[in-house]
Write a protein that holds these residues in place. Sequence first.
Motif, PDB file in Angstrom:
ATOM      1  N   GLN A 109       3.614   3.349   8.145  1.00 25.60           N
ATOM      2  CA  GLN A 109       4.154   4.173   7.076  1.00 25.60           C
ATOM      3  C   GLN A 109       5.365   3.501   6.423  1.00 25.60           C
ATOM      4  O   GLN A 109       5.573   3.621   5.214  1.00 25.60           O
ATOM      5  CB  GLN A 109       4.557   5.551   7.606  1.00 25.60           C
ATOM      6  CG  GLN A 109       4.829   6.573   6.516  1.00 25.60           C
ATOM      7  CD  GLN A 109       3.654   6.759   5.571  1.00 25.60           C
ATOM      8  OE1 GLN A 109       2.545   7.043   5.998  1.00 25.60           O
ATOM      9  NE2 GLN A 109       3.873   6.557   4.275  1.00 25.60           N
ATOM     10  N   THR A 114      -7.809  -1.792   3.395  1.00 22.42           N
ATOM     11  CA  THR A 114      -6.679  -1.609   4.309  1.00 22.42           C
ATOM     12  C   THR A 114      -6.083  -0.214   4.157  1.00 22.42           C
ATOM     13  O   THR A 114      -5.583   0.364   5.126  1.00 22.42           O
ATOM     14  CB  THR A 114      -5.595  -2.668   4.048  1.00 22.42           C
ATOM     15  OG1 THR A 114      -6.181  -3.977   4.111  1.00 22.42           O
ATOM     16  CG2 THR A 114      -4.474  -2.578   5.079  1.00 22.42           C
ATOM     17  N   ALA A 115      -6.145   0.338   2.956  1.00 23.76           N
ATOM     18  CA  ALA A 115      -5.575   1.674   2.710  1.00 23.76           C
ATOM     19  C   ALA A 115      -6.288   2.725   3.552  1.00 23.76           C
ATOM     20  O   ALA A 115      -5.643   3.551   4.205  1.00 23.76           O
ATOM     21  CB  ALA A 115      -5.689   2.018   1.226  1.00 23.76           C
ATOM     22  N   TYR A 155      -3.758  -2.735   9.838  1.00 20.63           N
ATOM     23  CA  TYR A 155      -3.409  -1.516   9.130  1.00 20.63           C
ATOM     24  C   TYR A 155      -1.942  -1.628   8.769  1.00 20.63           C
ATOM     25  O   TYR A 155      -1.211  -2.483   9.311  1.00 20.63           O
ATOM     26  CB  TYR A 155      -3.669  -0.279   9.995  1.00 20.63           C
ATOM     27  CG  TYR A 155      -2.578   0.036  10.987  1.00 20.63           C
ATOM     28  CD1 TYR A 155      -1.611   1.008  10.712  1.00 20.63           C
ATOM     29  CD2 TYR A 155      -2.483  -0.652  12.201  1.00 20.63           C
ATOM     30  CE1 TYR A 155      -0.604   1.288  11.623  1.00 20.63           C
ATOM     31  CE2 TYR A 155      -1.487  -0.371  13.109  1.00 20.63           C
ATOM     32  CZ  TYR A 155      -0.537   0.598  12.813  1.00 20.63           C
ATOM     33  OH  TYR A 155       0.461   0.867  13.702  1.00 20.63           O
ATOM     34  N   ILE A 195       3.974   0.991   4.008  1.00 27.05           N
ATOM     35  CA  ILE A 195       3.399   1.696   2.853  1.00 27.05           C
ATOM     36  C   ILE A 195       4.515   2.168   1.924  1.00 27.05           C
ATOM     37  O   ILE A 195       4.418   2.035   0.692  1.00 27.05           O
ATOM     38  CB  ILE A 195       2.548   2.891   3.324  1.00 27.05           C
ATOM     39  CG1 ILE A 195       1.305   2.388   4.082  1.00 27.05           C
ATOM     40  CG2 ILE A 195       2.129   3.769   2.141  1.00 27.05           C
ATOM     41  CD1 ILE A 195       0.539   3.474   4.797  1.00 27.05           C
ATOM     42  N   CYS A 242      -3.960   5.171   0.839  1.00 30.29           N
ATOM     43  CA  CYS A 242      -3.218   5.282   2.100  1.00 30.29           C
ATOM     44  C   CYS A 242      -2.920   6.733   2.457  1.00 30.29           C
ATOM     45  O   CYS A 242      -2.749   7.064   3.634  1.00 30.29           O
ATOM     46  CB  CYS A 242      -1.898   4.507   2.009  1.00 30.29           C
ATOM     47  SG  CYS A 242      -2.074   2.714   1.956  1.00 30.29           S
ATOM     48  N   HIS A 243      -2.855   7.594   1.444  1.00 33.33           N
ATOM     49  CA  HIS A 243      -2.512   8.999   1.677  1.00 33.33           C
ATOM     50  C   HIS A 243      -3.730   9.918   1.728  1.00 33.33           C
ATOM     51  O   HIS A 243      -3.593  11.100   2.081  1.00 33.33           O
ATOM     52  CB  HIS A 243      -1.555   9.489   0.580  1.00 33.33           C
ATOM     53  CG  HIS A 243      -0.126   9.129   0.831  1.00 33.33           C
ATOM     54  ND1 HIS A 243       0.800  10.027   1.318  1.00 33.33           N
ATOM     55  CD2 HIS A 243       0.542   7.953   0.688  1.00 33.33           C
ATOM     56  CE1 HIS A 243       1.972   9.430   1.447  1.00 33.33           C
ATOM     57  NE2 HIS A 243       1.844   8.168   1.078  1.00 33.33           N
ATOM     58  N   SER A 247      -5.493   2.277   7.197  1.00 31.17           N
ATOM     59  CA  SER A 247      -4.104   2.675   7.464  1.00 31.17           C
ATOM     60  C   SER A 247      -3.991   4.190   7.561  1.00 31.17           C
ATOM     61  O   SER A 247      -3.297   4.722   8.431  1.00 31.17           O
ATOM     62  CB  SER A 247      -3.178   2.137   6.367  1.00 31.17           C
ATOM     63  OG  SER A 247      -3.204   0.721   6.327  1.00 31.17           O
ATOM     64  N   PHE A 248      -4.681   4.888   6.667  1.00 31.68           N
ATOM     65  CA  PHE A 248      -4.663   6.355   6.702  1.00 31.68           C
ATOM     66  C   PHE A 248      -5.186   6.862   8.044  1.00 31.68           C
ATOM     67  O   PHE A 248      -4.540   7.687   8.701  1.00 31.68           O
ATOM     68  CB  PHE A 248      -5.524   6.927   5.568  1.00 31.68           C
ATOM     69  CG  PHE A 248      -5.763   8.411   5.689  1.00 31.68           C
ATOM     70  CD1 PHE A 248      -4.817   9.314   5.223  1.00 31.68           C
ATOM     71  CD2 PHE A 248      -6.912   8.913   6.295  1.00 31.68           C
ATOM     72  CE1 PHE A 248      -5.016  10.687   5.353  1.00 31.68           C
ATOM     73  CE2 PHE A 248      -7.126  10.279   6.435  1.00 31.68           C
ATOM     74  CZ  PHE A 248      -6.165  11.162   5.958  1.00 31.68           C
TER      75      PHE A 248
END
Length: 268
Positions: free
Chosen positions: A90, A221-222, A87, A93, A118-119, A225-226
């Motif tokens: 922040q 991955t986005a 991941y 990102i 990601c958001h 990651s979120f």
Amino acid sequence: DNLKRHLENYQRVKNVTIEFDKIDLSFYNDFVEYLTLKLLLAPNTIGKLITNLKVFLREAFDEGITTNNIFTNRKFRSNNSLADTIYLTQIEIDEILSLDLSNSVKLEKVRDMFIIGCHTGLRFSDIVNIRPENINDGLIELTQVKTKEQIAVPMTKVAELLLSKYNFTIPKISNQKFNDYLYEVVKQCEGLNIEIKKIAIQGGKKNEINKPKYEFVTSHTARRSFATNEYKLRNLTTREIMSITGHKTEKSFYKYIRETPKESAERI
């Protein structure tokens, strides 16, 4: 169709012709390695492709098209894939977001779509379907392509800014092209050029892979990651995050969380 596309691409990349009688454990191991290291597909995706390949081979065998029964071999199984996934923090990102990509429209669009993921935690298949009618009172409301479930996702200021940049209509692009361009984007990030270690399970054996982190970044991955970043922030409960990502069980949700023992200890 997905399996057919990957097999055709494999033939082209490897410059080989796949024939029923030539499908053996050597082909299996090389194909899994191709899906794992070249395409960086998610473990579940690789598992489904191998399962579909086994079904196809069994049907061909039952129809008398081939006498090859390699699909019965215990080593020809669906669970060979990367044992761990990554991941992005922040900080990483934000570095991707800060890249100046004004000289390439296609890379800028892919970067923006990735950051939106990601958001919001949305899958790639849902991001490309966002239209103005999906935006209501600061929420993205849509029916997930994969699960057919209705979800409502809060927009962060960054996500809203990027979506408004495209009039809340995301440009169409294939997942494969997206990942190709994303690779060109993330390798420009200094923070993602640091080499990391990952473990791959292939043929029942663990193999260590050492590559720059950007080599492992894909559209998926986005979403991971979120989920991980929200979980670590502790601003939302696990159930609240699941309502955004669309996960039905905590078991499936926790598969998305990538927190090292050290990170867990530091957070505690």
